[in-house]
Design a protein around this motif. Sequence first.
Motif, PDB file in Angstrom:
ATOM      1  N   MET A 139     -57.194  24.185 -18.690  1.00  0.00           N
ATOM      2  CA  MET A 139     -55.836  24.391 -18.200  1.00  0.00           C
ATOM      3  C   MET A 139     -55.084  23.095 -18.512  1.00  0.00           C
ATOM      4  N   ALA A 140     -53.792  23.209 -18.759  1.00  0.00           N
ATOM      5  CA  ALA A 140     -53.069  22.024 -19.221  1.00  0.00           C
ATOM      6  C   ALA A 140     -52.009  21.598 -18.209  1.00  0.00           C
ATOM      7  N   ILE A 141     -51.973  20.309 -17.925  1.00  0.00           N
ATOM      8  CA  ILE A 141     -50.901  19.770 -17.079  1.00  0.00           C
ATOM      9  C   ILE A 141     -50.046  18.891 -17.976  1.00  0.00           C
ATOM     10  N   GLU A 142     -48.765  19.199 -18.011  1.00  0.00           N
ATOM     11  CA  GLU A 142     -47.876  18.456 -18.905  1.00  0.00           C
ATOM     12  C   GLU A 142     -47.303  17.228 -18.202  1.00  0.00           C
ATOM     13  N   PHE A 143     -47.351  16.108 -18.888  1.00  0.00           N
ATOM     14  CA  PHE A 143     -46.807  14.857 -18.356  1.00  0.00           C
ATOM     15  C   PHE A 143     -45.624  14.435 -19.204  1.00  0.00           C
ATOM     16  N   ASN A 144     -44.696  13.782 -18.546  1.00  0.00           N
ATOM     17  CA  ASN A 144     -43.623  13.147 -19.296  1.00  0.00           C
ATOM     18  C   ASN A 144     -43.266  11.844 -18.619  1.00  0.00           C
ATOM     19  N   TYR A 145     -42.314  11.100 -19.186  1.00  0.00           N
ATOM     20  CA  TYR A 145     -41.949   9.861 -18.524  1.00  0.00           C
ATOM     21  C   TYR A 145     -41.347  10.193 -17.164  1.00  0.00           C
ATOM     22  N   PRO A 146     -41.556   9.333 -16.165  1.00  0.00           N
ATOM     23  CA  PRO A 146     -41.012   9.605 -14.834  1.00  0.00           C
ATOM     24  C   PRO A 146     -39.484   9.542 -14.845  1.00  0.00           C
ATOM     25  N   SER A 147     -38.874  10.083 -13.802  1.00  0.00           N
ATOM     26  CA  SER A 147     -37.418   9.985 -13.680  1.00  0.00           C
ATOM     27  C   SER A 147     -37.054   8.502 -13.562  1.00  0.00           C
ATOM     28  N   GLN A 148     -35.767   8.217 -13.785  1.00  0.00           N
ATOM     29  CA  GLN A 148     -35.330   6.820 -13.753  1.00  0.00           C
ATOM     30  C   GLN A 148     -35.640   6.156 -12.404  1.00  0.00           C
ATOM     31  N   ALA A 149     -35.370   6.903 -11.320  1.00  0.00           N
ATOM     32  CA  ALA A 149     -35.575   6.333  -9.977  1.00  0.00           C
ATOM     33  C   ALA A 149     -37.055   6.039  -9.722  1.00  0.00           C
ATOM     34  N   LEU A 150     -37.908   6.952 -10.168  1.00  0.00           N
ATOM     35  CA  LEU A 150     -39.352   6.782  -9.980  1.00  0.00           C
ATOM     36  C   LEU A 150     -39.890   5.665 -10.873  1.00  0.00           C
ATOM     37  N   GLU A 151     -39.386   5.637 -12.094  1.00  0.00           N
ATOM     38  CA  GLU A 151     -39.860   4.620 -13.041  1.00  0.00           C
ATOM     39  C   GLU A 151     -39.487   3.218 -12.547  1.00  0.00           C
ATOM     40  N   MET A 152     -38.318   3.146 -11.912  1.00  0.00           N
ATOM     41  CA  MET A 152     -37.906   1.861 -11.358  1.00  0.00           C
ATOM     42  C   MET A 152     -38.939   1.385 -10.327  1.00  0.00           C
ATOM     43  N   ARG A 153     -39.350   2.291  -9.446  1.00  0.00           N
ATOM     44  CA  ARG A 153     -40.324   1.905  -8.411  1.00  0.00           C
ATOM     45  C   ARG A 153     -41.663   1.511  -9.031  1.00  0.00           C
ATOM     46  N   ILE A 154     -42.040   2.228 -10.089  1.00  0.00           N
ATOM     47  CA  ILE A 154     -43.314   1.915 -10.756  1.00  0.00           C
ATOM     48  C   ILE A 154     -43.234   0.528 -11.400  1.00  0.00           C
ATOM     49  N   ILE A 155     -42.129   0.257 -12.075  1.00  0.00           N
ATOM     50  CA  ILE A 155     -41.978  -1.040 -12.758  1.00  0.00           C
ATOM     51  C   ILE A 155     -41.953  -2.177 -11.729  1.00  0.00           C
ATOM     52  N   GLU A 156     -41.211  -1.954 -10.659  1.00  0.00           N
ATOM     53  CA  GLU A 156     -41.093  -2.985  -9.625  1.00  0.00           C
ATOM     54  C   GLU A 156     -42.480  -3.368  -9.100  1.00  0.00           C
ATOM     55  N   ARG A 157     -43.275  -2.349  -8.818  1.00  0.00           N
ATOM     56  CA  ARG A 157     -44.591  -2.583  -8.246  1.00  0.00           C
ATOM     57  C   ARG A 157     -45.573  -3.153  -9.287  1.00  0.00           C
ATOM     58  N   GLU A 158     -45.594  -2.560 -10.466  1.00  0.00           N
ATOM     59  CA  GLU A 158     -46.610  -2.928 -11.456  1.00  0.00           C
ATOM     60  C   GLU A 158     -46.298  -4.240 -12.180  1.00  0.00           C
ATOM     61  N   ALA A 159     -45.000  -4.551 -12.332  1.00  0.00           N
ATOM     62  CA  ALA A 159     -44.642  -5.778 -13.055  1.00  0.00           C
ATOM     63  C   ALA A 159     -44.363  -6.931 -12.095  1.00  0.00           C
ATOM     64  N   GLY A 160     -44.136  -6.613 -10.828  1.00  0.00           N
ATOM     65  CA  GLY A 160     -43.829  -7.664  -9.856  1.00  0.00           C
ATOM     66  C   GLY A 160     -42.457  -8.275 -10.096  1.00  0.00           C
ATOM     67  N   VAL A 161     -41.493  -7.445 -10.474  1.00  0.00           N
ATOM     68  CA  VAL A 161     -40.125  -7.953 -10.650  1.00  0.00           C
ATOM     69  C   VAL A 161     -39.248  -7.460  -9.491  1.00  0.00           C
ATOM     70  N   ASP A 162     -38.059  -8.081  -9.341  1.00  0.00           N
ATOM     71  CA  ASP A 162     -37.195  -7.655  -8.249  1.00  0.00           C
ATOM     72  C   ASP A 162     -36.549  -6.299  -8.572  1.00  0.00           C
ATOM     73  N   PRO A 163     -35.997  -5.636  -7.546  1.00  0.00           N
ATOM     74  CA  PRO A 163     -35.468  -4.284  -7.752  1.00  0.00           C
ATOM     75  C   PRO A 163     -34.377  -4.217  -8.826  1.00  0.00           C
ATOM     76  N   GLU A 164     -33.553  -5.259  -8.945  1.00  0.00           N
ATOM     77  CA  GLU A 164     -32.470  -5.240  -9.949  1.00  0.00           C
ATOM     78  C   GLU A 164     -33.051  -5.201 -11.360  1.00  0.00           C
TER      79      GLU A 164
END
Length: 288
Positions: A190-215
């Motif tokens: 069975m296949a689950i399709e992935f794509n890039y996260p929405s902008q709002a979600l990607e922001m949270r991922i980047i903030e957490r994973e890169a350790g940068v500020d929210p801006e």
Amino acid sequence: MTLAAAVPKSQGIEEYRVVEEPFYLPVGDEVTLFEAAWRERIPVLLKGPTGCGKTRFVEYMSWKLARSGDPALPQAPGLPLVTISCHEDLTATDLVGRYLLSGRGTEWVDGPLTRAVRYGGICYLDEVVEARKDTIVIIHSLTDHRRLLPIEKRAEVIPAHSDFLLVVSYNPGYQSTVKDLKHSTRQRFMAIEFNYPSQALEMRIIEREAGVDPERAAALALLGYQIRNLDQQNLLEGPSTRLLIYAGRLMAQGVAPRLACETAIAQAMTDDTLLADGVRQVIDAVFR
Ligand code: ADP
């Protein structure tokens, strides 16, 4: 005697257990779908561009799913996860196992796939299309009702442990039909399709994973969104969430934002000067 004690550590499965919760933000209904697949032991194909979270998702699910199998095994929060990065030199022997010379003569050593099949756990074949066709064939009897792994060299057929699940990932790619998954293989999952996260979600991922500020994280998420939309003809893949995180990590190390994006995003995405110029313009507009 417990199973863990009976099996030499180098050949068991315990070392593959995911013990700490991996950080994962769900993008859609992938968690529910995977849980349903797990309950039914349906093999899963994760489909989507590189660097969009497929591997992290499997790590998270391995941690999350309760182990239902052998009560003799120590209490642990998650399932073992055996990850195999597929490439064209990967042989069936690499997956299944081989005889090795030891002090006691020749000894059979299970390969990573066999360990997951024998002792239970998720076996994740990353970028499965990269593997040779003859290597892929060995998963066929594991992915139908038989759930068997034949080991030719030992004239042995292993029935899969009740906790065994096969998961593969595949990047359908852009304008590429050369490396396609054969129908006889893909129709076993069975296949689950992935794509890039929405902008709002990607922001949270980047903030957490890169350790940068929210801006900064918001600017990088916007950059990702804009570059992806720039490419109407689908000439480029990405930038992946992974590349946006790399740019953020460079910034966290004090690299100037534009240089960080040039290095981690523009240069990493393409060697084509025209395309790189287009990407650079977006970078300049976002990080003025
Ligand atoms: P893929 O396996 O699709 O190539 P990865 O799972 O390695 O990609 O994702 C790349 C990185 O992006 C991960 O290491 C993680 O930092 C981040 N990432 C992507 N999507 C998510 C998500 N939904 N939640 C948390 N981290 C994510």
